[in-house]
Design a protein around this motif. Structure first.
Motif, mmCIF file in Angstrom:
data_model
loop_
_atom_site.group_PDB
_atom_site.id
_atom_site.type_symbol
_atom_site.label_atom_id
_atom_site.label_comp_id
_atom_site.label_asym_id
_atom_site.label_seq_id
_atom_site.Cartn_x
_atom_site.Cartn_y
_atom_site.Cartn_z
ATOM 1 N N THR A 130 -14.437 -16.991 24.955
ATOM 2 C CA THR A 130 -14.860 -15.902 25.687
ATOM 3 C C THR A 130 -13.219 -15.186 25.648
ATOM 4 O OG1 THR A 130 -15.924 -16.984 27.327
ATOM 5 C CG2 THR A 130 -15.602 -14.798 27.567
ATOM 6 N N TRP A 131 -12.303 -15.608 26.112
ATOM 7 C CA TRP A 131 -11.013 -15.229 26.005
ATOM 8 C C TRP A 131 -10.491 -14.652 24.650
ATOM 9 C CZ3 TRP A 131 -6.923 -15.028 30.001
ATOM 10 C CH2 TRP A 131 -5.753 -14.605 29.361
ATOM 11 N N ALA A 132 -10.713 -15.281 23.616
ATOM 12 C CA ALA A 132 -10.387 -15.029 22.318
ATOM 13 C C ALA A 132 -11.133 -13.575 21.980
ATOM 14 C CB ALA A 132 -10.356 -16.259 21.411
ATOM 15 N N GLN A 133 -12.475 -13.743 22.136
ATOM 16 C CA GLN A 133 -13.289 -12.668 21.862
ATOM 17 C C GLN A 133 -13.141 -11.452 22.368
ATOM 18 O OE1 GLN A 133 -17.210 -14.270 22.761
ATOM 19 N NE2 GLN A 133 -17.669 -15.216 20.764
ATOM 20 N N ASN A 134 -12.637 -11.629 23.810
ATOM 21 C CA ASN A 134 -12.339 -10.238 24.465
ATOM 22 C C ASN A 134 -11.017 -9.691 23.974
ATOM 23 O OD1 ASN A 134 -12.416 -8.515 26.742
ATOM 24 N ND2 ASN A 134 -10.773 -9.868 28.066
ATOM 25 N N ALA A 135 -10.120 -10.510 23.528
ATOM 26 C CA ALA A 135 -8.817 -10.050 23.077
ATOM 27 C C ALA A 135 -8.981 -9.102 21.792
ATOM 28 C CB ALA A 135 -7.613 -11.077 23.019
ATOM 29 N N ILE A 136 -9.958 -9.786 20.898
ATOM 30 C CA ILE A 136 -9.986 -9.333 19.838
ATOM 31 C C ILE A 136 -10.992 -7.868 19.862
ATOM 32 C CG2 ILE A 136 -11.141 -9.490 17.371
ATOM 33 C CD1 ILE A 136 -10.401 -12.650 17.797
ATOM 34 N N THR A 137 -11.992 -7.783 20.660
ATOM 35 C CA THR A 137 -12.750 -6.908 20.875
ATOM 36 C C THR A 137 -12.140 -5.527 21.600
ATOM 37 O OG1 THR A 137 -14.700 -8.211 21.446
ATOM 38 C CG2 THR A 137 -15.058 -6.138 22.055
ATOM 39 N N CYS A 138 -11.202 -5.840 22.433
ATOM 40 C CA CYS A 138 -10.472 -4.808 22.988
ATOM 41 C C CYS A 138 -9.487 -4.095 22.024
ATOM 42 C CB CYS A 138 -9.463 -5.186 23.992
ATOM 43 S SG CYS A 138 -10.292 -5.594 25.651
ATOM 44 N N GLY A 139 -8.909 -4.965 21.326
ATOM 45 C CA GLY A 139 -8.127 -4.431 20.362
ATOM 46 C C GLY A 139 -8.719 -3.861 18.940
ATOM 47 N N PHE A 140 -9.864 -4.365 18.632
ATOM 48 C CA PHE A 140 -10.898 -3.934 17.450
ATOM 49 C C PHE A 140 -11.249 -2.313 17.944
ATOM 50 C CE2 PHE A 140 -11.742 -7.175 14.380
ATOM 51 C CZ PHE A 140 -10.204 -7.615 13.827
ATOM 52 N N ASN A 141 -11.816 -2.255 19.168
ATOM 53 C CA ASN A 141 -12.330 -1.010 19.633
ATOM 54 C C ASN A 141 -10.975 0.316 19.507
ATOM 55 O OD1 ASN A 141 -14.627 -2.432 20.568
ATOM 56 N ND2 ASN A 141 -13.998 -2.377 23.048
ATOM 57 N N ALA A 142 -10.147 -0.282 19.620
ATOM 58 C CA ALA A 142 -9.103 0.785 19.355
ATOM 59 C C ALA A 142 -8.673 1.118 18.064
ATOM 60 C CB ALA A 142 -7.622 0.584 20.321
ATOM 61 N N LEU A 143 -8.703 0.012 17.541
ATOM 62 C CA LEU A 143 -8.312 -0.100 15.849
ATOM 63 C C LEU A 143 -9.462 0.774 15.324
ATOM 64 C CD1 LEU A 143 -6.170 -1.066 13.903
ATOM 65 C CD2 LEU A 143 -7.519 -3.035 13.785
ATOM 66 N N GLU A 144 -10.728 0.390 15.397
ATOM 67 C CA GLU A 144 -11.698 1.245 14.957
ATOM 68 C C GLU A 144 -11.471 2.652 14.977
ATOM 69 O OE1 GLU A 144 -14.090 -0.078 12.825
ATOM 70 O OE2 GLU A 144 -15.258 1.951 12.762
ATOM 71 N N GLN A 145 -11.171 3.219 16.261
ATOM 72 C CA GLN A 145 -10.912 4.487 16.254
ATOM 73 C C GLN A 145 -9.746 5.039 15.760
ATOM 74 O OE1 GLN A 145 -11.795 5.148 20.689
ATOM 75 N NE2 GLN A 145 -10.602 7.139 20.584
ATOM 76 N N ILE A 146 -8.474 4.676 15.793
ATOM 77 C CA ILE A 146 -7.506 4.841 14.924
ATOM 78 C C ILE A 146 -7.605 4.983 13.776
ATOM 79 C CG2 ILE A 146 -5.024 4.243 14.543
ATOM 80 C CD1 ILE A 146 -4.699 2.927 17.235
ATOM 81 N N LEU A 147 -8.271 3.946 12.936
ATOM 82 C CA LEU A 147 -8.405 3.877 11.309
ATOM 83 C C LEU A 147 -9.411 5.209 11.102
ATOM 84 C CD1 LEU A 147 -9.284 0.037 10.659
ATOM 85 C CD2 LEU A 147 -7.178 1.426 10.403
ATOM 86 N N GLN A 148 -10.029 5.624 12.030
ATOM 87 C CA GLN A 148 -10.845 6.911 11.483
ATOM 88 C C GLN A 148 -9.996 7.962 11.154
ATOM 89 O OE1 GLN A 148 -14.127 7.024 14.624
ATOM 90 N NE2 GLN A 148 -14.742 5.125 13.635
#
Lengths: 217, 217
Positions: A130-148
């Motif tokens: 859960t901890w790892a998934q949470n860290a990656i999800t938070c980061g990827f939510n931001a990253l997906e937006q930035i990459l756009q």
């Protein structure tokens, strides 16, 4: 360096930070020797007296090159970029360079450290996933937006940059921790385009000198 | 940027990552406007819709400058270094530059992310102090050893570099989390020498537009 003058990379096949550096070395065509540091075996070979003397942070990667020892994957890649500039991993335009470093730091400082082995050990077995998934999800939510707004074929425009060297190993970690990648179409398609490139293939965790037989491909 | 063309720094007085950038701006004599983002008030102003649109990582610092928006403190400092190179924050010698980036990344990737507000929230109130102390102690044990071979008056040689911009805010965090600094004489004495410099003083958390009255100095 070895007696023959080859750089030495202290690496662990599965370490995403080591993989970043392996891609850089492959892209720049730098011949090197791998010294595997198994982060699990013997209670963690990074804790040995010899390795601690080399890298007091007890982490891989560490690169011996040109008579110096460098730790921290992005510091290593920036050094390689300055000393072996071809092909370049940072764009010429300073504004695009800023985007590359921003994405690299987002992954290397904002995601990976929160889901690395030593932190997950502290979190305890029950909470690890859960901890790892949470860290990656938070980061990827931001990253997906930035990459756009930054991406072309790759993370920043149409050339492979340091940001891509951070992206691919982080996506591999996401898969290992069973993160659902459906909400990240930009991340996923860039990752797919990068994975077919030779430098990403030869440096892949499944093709390292220390990859266990059952994980080889 | 503001209408007058001044850069805008989205910052929180106590954020150690924001402080790094404030020192860089002060050293380089760049006039800027602060937009305070209170990480505690209103459940955290970084979570507002407006701020998330600006920085999807929901973190400070963020700098608007030259028509672009940059997140991640080290990416911001590297950009400033390229566009406003005087005084320089990276040495001319590439090997020393590698040391500066290695120390910066050790702090920005290996210590700070593990003891920042959002991680400590997840750890829970009971464990927070121990967790933060552990992250800082592990990092400082390594840093103290590394500095013994890189330091002069400051972290790398006798010039103020990006590494020093990371060190001072991290020591302030260590003090806030009541870490015993006795085992770190090198870190402590470099910190002391830096704190008296004007750029470190004007950028100090106790002297920001958003510093609460009771914490001002």
């Amino acid at each position: 360096m070895t007696e023959s003058g080859k750089p030495i990379l202290y690496s662990y096949f599965r370490s995403s930070c080591s993989w970043r550096v392996r891609i850089a070395l492959a892209l720049k065509g730098i011949d090197y020797e791998t010294v595997p540091i198994n982060l699990i075996k013997d209670g963690g070979q990074q804790f040995s007296k010899d390795f601690q003397a080399l890298n007091p942070m007890k982490q891989v990667p560490t690169l011996k090159i040109d008579g110096i020892t460098i730790h921290q994957s992005l510091a290593i890649i920036e050094y390689l970029e300055e000393m072996r500039p071809t092909p370049r991993l940072l764009p010429q335009d300073p504004k695009k360079r800023a985007s590359v470093r921003m994405i690299s730091d987002l992954i290397a400082g904002g995601i990976q450290p929160l889901q690395n082995l030593s932190v997950l050990k502290q979190v305890g077995e029950e909470m690890q996933l859960t901890w790892a998934q949470n860290a990656i999800t938070c980061g990827f939510n931001a990253l997906e937006q930035i990459l756009q707004s930054t991406a072309g074929i790759y993370c920043v425009g149409d050339e492979v940059t340091m940001a891509d060297l951070c992206l691919v190993p982080q996506v591999a970690n996401a898969e290992r921790f069973k993160v659902d990648l459906t909400p990240y179409p930009t991340i996923s398609s860039i990752n797919k385009r990068l994975l077919v490139l030779e430098a990403f293939q030869v440096s892949h965790p499944c093709r390292q000198p220390d990859t266990p037989t059952e994980l080889r491909a």
